[in-house]
Design an enzyme around this catalytic site. Sequence first.
Site, mmCIF file in Angstrom:
data_model
loop_
_atom_site.group_PDB
_atom_site.id
_atom_site.type_symbol
_atom_site.label_atom_id
_atom_site.label_comp_id
_atom_site.label_asym_id
_atom_site.label_seq_id
_atom_site.Cartn_x
_atom_site.Cartn_y
_atom_site.Cartn_z
ATOM 1 N N GLU A 148 0.828 -1.204 0.000
ATOM 2 C CA GLU A 148 0.000 0.000 0.000
ATOM 3 C C GLU A 148 0.864 1.256 0.000
ATOM 4 O OE1 GLU A 148 -3.259 2.413 2.736
ATOM 5 O OE2 GLU A 148 -2.470 0.502 3.436
ATOM 6 N N ASP A 178 -5.436 3.376 -1.889
ATOM 7 C CA ASP A 178 -6.132 4.009 -0.768
ATOM 8 C C ASP A 178 -6.527 5.412 -1.209
ATOM 9 O OD1 ASP A 178 -6.441 5.746 1.615
ATOM 10 O OD2 ASP A 178 -5.896 3.959 2.743
ATOM 11 N N ARG A 210 -9.720 12.197 5.716
ATOM 12 C CA ARG A 210 -9.516 10.918 6.428
ATOM 13 C C ARG A 210 -10.753 10.466 7.173
ATOM 14 N NH1 ARG A 210 -7.288 6.369 5.042
ATOM 15 N NH2 ARG A 210 -5.356 5.821 6.064
ATOM 16 N N GLU A 239 -11.601 2.329 5.590
ATOM 17 C CA GLU A 239 -10.543 2.544 6.581
ATOM 18 C C GLU A 239 -10.454 4.043 6.809
ATOM 19 O OE1 GLU A 239 -5.771 1.837 7.293
ATOM 20 O OE2 GLU A 239 -6.541 2.677 5.438
#
Length: 261
Positions: A148, A178, A210, A239
């Site tokens: 990642e 991501d 986020r 996430e």
Amino acid sequence: MKLAVQEQLLPGRSLQEKFAFAVDAGFDAIELRGKGDFAFAGRLTELKRALADGVVMPTVCVDMPHFIGDFDPDKRRDAVQQLRSQLTVIAELGGIGVMTPASWGQFSLRLPPFVPPRSPEEDREVLAEALNELGEHAARHGVLIMLEPLNRYENHMVNTLAQAVELCSMDSIRVVGDTYHMNIEEDDPCRALVEAAPYLAHMQISESNRNQPGTGHIDWAAELATLDAIGYDGYLALECRLRGEPEIALPQTAAFIRKFR
């Protein structure tokens, strides 16, 4: 569309309770967290019981204090051994694989002292060595080790999907996208997804801030349409930090994402 949510975001005392909540909220699976000190292997009985009860657990996101790109060789070695163990466990559960960054919080070229103790060539050698060992172990067990990319403030070695793709030296080494990190690092996130398509095995989703999707400025319509166009059929795993209580925020998030697909 397959939606997953990381286990720490879900209310519930057991994986069975968490999964029941996740399904009611509009998700299809739980993404597990793989802590160090072989804690993940220590959960094998719990995980097998959950699997027998129908809990879907396709992926593991590493959750350790050090990683395969650490400057300390002993910590690197431990990270590799932990990931080998996690790969073995997720294979026993019939899952897809385990994901890891090169490192997290170890060094940033954007913050003092600006010059890392290792050259870019040495970084690449260290990562290639670790990933090749993990790739061979993953191949033997029929799962994937997935790299990642993180943003420039959290990692100095692998920031973009293209950089991660360069390290995919065998079929069992693949890439995780991501959306939060891509929002910072990719000049054109949609183009980056297209170019990484043959190596893209997993997606984690969160907003530009986020928090959960729908609370920031990521162009979800464009990115999800791009994933459809490249034939991506893996999970979108939530996430993020949650703005609001999970009982409200998680169903809203699942509904928000599903309206684009």
